[in-house]
Write an enzyme that holds these catalytic residues in place. Structure first.
Site, PDB file in Angstrom:
ATOM      1  N   MET A  19     -29.562  73.717 -16.128  1.00 13.55           N
ATOM      2  CA  MET A  19     -28.342  73.892 -15.343  1.00 13.55           C
ATOM      3  C   MET A  19     -28.450  73.035 -14.089  1.00 13.55           C
ATOM      4  O   MET A  19     -29.334  73.252 -13.256  1.00 13.55           O
ATOM      5  CB  MET A  19     -28.149  75.367 -14.955  1.00 13.55           C
ATOM      6  CG  MET A  19     -27.786  76.272 -16.120  1.00 13.55           C
ATOM      7  SD  MET A  19     -27.648  78.007 -15.602  1.00 13.55           S
ATOM      8  CE  MET A  19     -29.394  78.458 -15.474  1.00 13.55           C
ATOM      9  N   GLN A  72     -34.915  67.000 -19.534  1.00 16.81           N
ATOM     10  CA  GLN A  72     -33.641  66.622 -20.143  1.00 16.81           C
ATOM     11  C   GLN A  72     -33.066  65.340 -19.547  1.00 16.81           C
ATOM     12  O   GLN A  72     -32.845  65.249 -18.348  1.00 16.81           O
ATOM     13  CB  GLN A  72     -32.610  67.748 -20.034  1.00 16.81           C
ATOM     14  CG  GLN A  72     -31.393  67.456 -20.928  1.00 16.81           C
ATOM     15  CD  GLN A  72     -30.292  68.478 -20.812  1.00 16.81           C
ATOM     16  OE1 GLN A  72     -29.709  68.638 -19.752  1.00 16.81           O
ATOM     17  NE2 GLN A  72     -29.992  69.170 -21.907  1.00 16.81           N
ATOM     18  N   CYS A 102     -23.098  68.339 -21.738  1.00 14.30           N
ATOM     19  CA  CYS A 102     -22.537  68.496 -20.392  1.00 14.30           C
ATOM     20  C   CYS A 102     -21.040  68.205 -20.404  1.00 14.30           C
ATOM     21  O   CYS A 102     -20.614  67.138 -20.861  1.00 14.30           O
ATOM     22  CB  CYS A 102     -23.242  67.567 -19.404  1.00 14.30           C
ATOM     23  SG  CYS A 102     -22.565  67.694 -17.735  1.00 14.30           S
ATOM     24  N   ASP A 204     -23.510  82.958 -23.683  1.00 19.32           N
ATOM     25  CA  ASP A 204     -23.147  84.373 -23.498  1.00 19.32           C
ATOM     26  C   ASP A 204     -24.303  85.348 -23.666  1.00 19.32           C
ATOM     27  O   ASP A 204     -24.125  86.437 -24.213  1.00 19.32           O
ATOM     28  CB  ASP A 204     -21.995  84.768 -24.448  1.00 19.32           C
ATOM     29  CG  ASP A 204     -20.684  84.084 -24.098  1.00 19.32           C
ATOM     30  OD1 ASP A 204     -20.616  83.478 -23.006  1.00 19.32           O
ATOM     31  OD2 ASP A 204     -19.746  84.156 -24.896  1.00 19.32           O
ATOM     32  N   ALA A 226     -29.098  80.942 -19.827  1.00 18.47           N
ATOM     33  CA  ALA A 226     -28.664  79.970 -18.815  1.00 18.47           C
ATOM     34  C   ALA A 226     -27.901  80.687 -17.706  1.00 18.47           C
ATOM     35  O   ALA A 226     -28.501  81.269 -16.813  1.00 18.47           O
ATOM     36  CB  ALA A 226     -27.852  78.854 -19.465  1.00 18.47           C
ATOM     37  N   ARG A 227     -26.566  80.723 -17.751  1.00 19.49           N
ATOM     38  CA  ARG A 227     -25.814  81.310 -16.642  1.00 19.49           C
ATOM     39  C   ARG A 227     -26.194  82.775 -16.391  1.00 19.49           C
ATOM     40  O   ARG A 227     -26.084  83.263 -15.269  1.00 19.49           O
ATOM     41  CB  ARG A 227     -24.311  81.188 -16.904  1.00 19.49           C
ATOM     42  CG  ARG A 227     -23.791  79.739 -16.763  1.00 19.49           C
ATOM     43  CD  ARG A 227     -22.311  79.637 -17.075  1.00 19.49           C
ATOM     44  NE  ARG A 227     -22.004  80.152 -18.393  1.00 19.49           N
ATOM     45  CZ  ARG A 227     -20.951  80.909 -18.695  1.00 19.49           C
ATOM     46  NH1 ARG A 227     -20.086  81.253 -17.759  1.00 19.49           N
ATOM     47  NH2 ARG A 227     -20.749  81.323 -19.931  1.00 19.49           N
TER      48      ARG A 227
END
Length: 325
Positions: A19, A72, A102, A204, A226-227
């Site tokens: 991220m 990455q 991205c 999610d 991730a988020r």
């Protein structure tokens, strides 16, 4: 559950996803301590490395204690990508990943990131050029597709595998979705059924039950968080405990959260200096405090802090304000 990517053996299958502006070195260390088995860096521009951009050095710095690490890269020129991969291969990372997911306009408008989902032939050329240029395993991170009507993750995954990719990470959203709506886990299952290399599911995962459901519904080999870990590095420990025992660990109390924020701030200052480190902490404090009482007022003031002592004072005032609740 072990995960093997090329010749890299990973002791589990919980993965910190890349991220931009979030998975810097200080945050990666915290996630590693909480149980992340494989760590992705923020994405780094191949052109930026090629032209010795001063900002890329920080992005390329990997500490021994966070390994195994996947570094990455993003770019769309097979020659520049392969030359850059060769140039940095000696560095302290274990796996090289190519960003094909991205969604931000400045990346997509250069034909990079998720724009590559529109160019299957170019994907093959890039993956082939890079995988033959280096000894370390190469992986790709893709989306469901660029648009819903052109969802081609299965095609892209097969091309990547045929050209030397050792694993595929799939985010179940299209580029046009950005991060809205729901992630389509069916596409992750479809990719898993189409290739032989390990498939990492992404999208999610906000609580331990999500991680288990992702594995059951898709058969994926790795779970990418991730988020869901922004302001919540504990999610790794919670997911591991749930997968191993079925037990849901309590959310850290507010005192534990404040301890983690201060630790995060000290790490940020250590690696970036106080001026940058504290300013970058402002967004992290907003994420860390989500869901705690009286946090809205704290978030109003956090953008005014300019050094560590001010952050410590603000957080101590916050703790005092909620003692009576």
């Amino acid at each position: 559950m072990e995960l093997n990517i090329g010749n890299v053996k990973i002791n589990g299958n919980l993965i910190l996803g890349p991220m931009a502006g979030v998975t810097d070195l200080p945050f990666r260390i915290l996630c590693k301590e909480q149980g992340a088995d494989l760590i992705y860096t923020e994405m780094v521009s191949a052109k930026g490395i090629q032209y010795n951009n001063k900002n890329t050095e920080n992005l390329l710095t990997v500490e021994e204690k966070e390994r195994p690490v996947s570094l990455q890269l993003f770019g769309a020129d097979p020659h520049i990508m392969s030359e850059t991969a060769k140039r940095i291969e000696h560095r302290n990372f274990d796996i090289l990943d190519i960003n094909m997911g991205c969604p931000v306009p400045k990346v997509v408008n250069n034909g990079e990131g998720s724009a590559l989902m529109k160019e299957p032939k170019l994907v093959g050329e890039i993956v082939h050029a890079v995988s033959t240029a280096i000894q370390k395993p190469l992986t790709v991170k893709i989306r469901k597709g660029f648009t819903e009507s052109t969802a081609n993750a299965v095609e892209i995954a097969k091309i990547a595998e045929a050209n030397g990719a050792a694993a595929i990470a799939v985010h179940g959203r299209t580029r046009e979705q950005y991060y809205s709506g729901r992630a389509d886990w069916n596409i992750i299952r479809a990719v898993k059924e189409a290739v032989r290399v390990p498939v990492i599911g992404n999208g999610d995962i906000f609580k331990p039950e999500d991680a288990k459901r992702l594995m059951l519904e898709t058969g994926c080999d790795g779970i990418m968080l991730a988020r869901g870990v922004r302001g919540n590095p504990w999610l790794f420990a919670q997911v591991r405990e749930f997968l191993n025992t079925g037990k849901i660990l309590d959310k850290p109390n507010v005192f534990e959260a404040v301890d983690m924020m201060l630790r995060h701030a000290r790490l940020s200052i250590q690696y970036k200096g106080e001026y940058i480190g504290i300013r970058e902490m402002r967004k992290h404090v907003a994420w860390y405090t989500t869901g705690y009482p009286l946090a809205a007022k704290l978030r109003q003031h956090v953008n005014e802090i300019e050094d560590y002592s001010q952050l410590e004072e603000l957080l101590n005032q916050y703790l005092n304000s909620i003692k009576d609740i």
